[in-house]
Design a protein around this motif. Structure first.
Motif, PDB file in Angstrom:
ATOM      1  N   CYS A   1      18.140   3.280 -26.225  1.00 32.91           N
ATOM      2  CA  CYS A   1      18.494   2.223 -25.287  1.00 32.91           C
ATOM      3  C   CYS A   1      18.823   2.869 -23.941  1.00 32.91           C
ATOM      4  O   CYS A   1      19.799   3.623 -23.841  1.00 32.91           O
ATOM      5  CB  CYS A   1      19.691   1.420 -25.791  1.00 32.91           C
ATOM      6  SG  CYS A   1      20.193   0.117 -24.638  1.00 32.91           S
ATOM      7  N   VAL A   7       9.558  -3.743 -31.292  1.00 28.92           N
ATOM      8  CA  VAL A   7      10.518  -4.594 -30.594  1.00 28.92           C
ATOM      9  C   VAL A   7      11.839  -4.480 -31.347  1.00 28.92           C
ATOM     10  O   VAL A   7      11.931  -4.848 -32.520  1.00 28.92           O
ATOM     11  CB  VAL A   7      10.038  -6.059 -30.552  1.00 28.92           C
ATOM     12  CG1 VAL A   7      11.062  -6.929 -29.860  1.00 28.92           C
ATOM     13  CG2 VAL A   7       8.683  -6.155 -29.878  1.00 28.92           C
ATOM     14  N   GLY A  43      22.712  -5.108 -27.014  1.00 26.31           N
ATOM     15  CA  GLY A  43      21.817  -6.243 -27.183  1.00 26.31           C
ATOM     16  C   GLY A  43      20.564  -6.223 -26.330  1.00 26.31           C
ATOM     17  O   GLY A  43      19.731  -7.107 -26.436  1.00 26.31           O
ATOM     18  N   ARG A  44      20.418  -5.224 -25.492  1.00 23.18           N
ATOM     19  CA  ARG A  44      19.207  -5.129 -24.662  1.00 23.18           C
ATOM     20  C   ARG A  44      18.089  -4.448 -25.433  1.00 23.18           C
ATOM     21  O   ARG A  44      18.315  -3.820 -26.458  1.00 23.18           O
ATOM     22  CB  ARG A  44      19.514  -4.364 -23.383  1.00 23.18           C
ATOM     23  CG  ARG A  44      20.498  -5.117 -22.532  1.00 23.18           C
ATOM     24  CD  ARG A  44      20.552  -4.556 -21.152  1.00 23.18           C
ATOM     25  NE  ARG A  44      21.423  -5.398 -20.349  1.00 23.18           N
ATOM     26  CZ  ARG A  44      22.019  -5.001 -19.274  1.00 23.18           C
ATOM     27  NH1 ARG A  44      21.868  -3.765 -18.852  1.00 23.18           N
ATOM     28  NH2 ARG A  44      22.785  -5.815 -18.593  1.00 23.18           N
ATOM     29  N   ALA A  45      16.882  -4.572 -24.933  1.00 26.68           N
ATOM     30  CA  ALA A  45      15.718  -3.996 -25.610  1.00 26.68           C
ATOM     31  C   ALA A  45      15.789  -2.471 -25.614  1.00 26.68           C
ATOM     32  O   ALA A  45      16.008  -1.843 -24.580  1.00 26.68           O
ATOM     33  CB  ALA A  45      14.440  -4.454 -24.934  1.00 26.68           C
ATOM     34  N   ASP A  50      16.232  -4.706 -30.582  1.00 28.55           N
ATOM     35  CA  ASP A  50      17.377  -4.899 -29.695  1.00 28.55           C
ATOM     36  C   ASP A  50      18.478  -3.917 -30.064  1.00 28.55           C
ATOM     37  O   ASP A  50      18.795  -3.727 -31.235  1.00 28.55           O
ATOM     38  CB  ASP A  50      17.912  -6.331 -29.797  1.00 28.55           C
ATOM     39  CG  ASP A  50      16.932  -7.338 -29.226  1.00 28.55           C
ATOM     40  OD1 ASP A  50      16.135  -6.963 -28.348  1.00 28.55           O
ATOM     41  OD2 ASP A  50      16.957  -8.494 -29.668  1.00 28.55           O
ATOM     42  N   CYS A  51      19.066  -3.305 -29.058  1.00 31.01           N
ATOM     43  CA  CYS A  51      20.146  -2.347 -29.251  1.00 31.01           C
ATOM     44  C   CYS A  51      21.326  -3.027 -29.943  1.00 31.01           C
ATOM     45  O   CYS A  51      21.774  -4.088 -29.494  1.00 31.01           O
ATOM     46  CB  CYS A  51      20.581  -1.787 -27.898  1.00 31.01           C
ATOM     47  SG  CYS A  51      22.015  -0.697 -27.976  1.00 31.01           S
TER      48      CYS A  51
END
Length: 80
Positions: free
Chosen positions: A65, A15, A22-24, A17-18
């Protein structure tokens, strides 16, 4: 039993976050595997453990990402 990567062995999902959007970000596998066409078949961190360096206690995973196209690496600490 030698230390193992919990992500490679399916014990936990990666897990991350970029940092750009900020997205997964998605796990793209071991960074070492992307080095060449035969890299997945060459010895990995399991065989290097005999040297006793910090490199022997981590597994580096590539991440991507899909939202913004950012690529990066995440360091995973091996578990006993």
């Amino acid at each position: 039993m030698p230390p193992i990567c919990p992500v490679c062995n399916g014990l936990v999902p990666l897990v991350f976050d970029c940092p750009r959007c900020g997205r997964a970000a998605e796990d793209a596998g071991r960074a070492f595997d992307a080095l060449g066409p035969y890299a997945p078949y060459e010895p990995g961190h399991e065989e290097r453990r005999m040297r006793g360096s910090i490199e022997d206690m981590i597994c580096i995973h590539a991440v991507h990402c899909a939202s913004c196209g950012t690529d990066g690496e995440v360091t995973i600490v091996l578990r006993p």
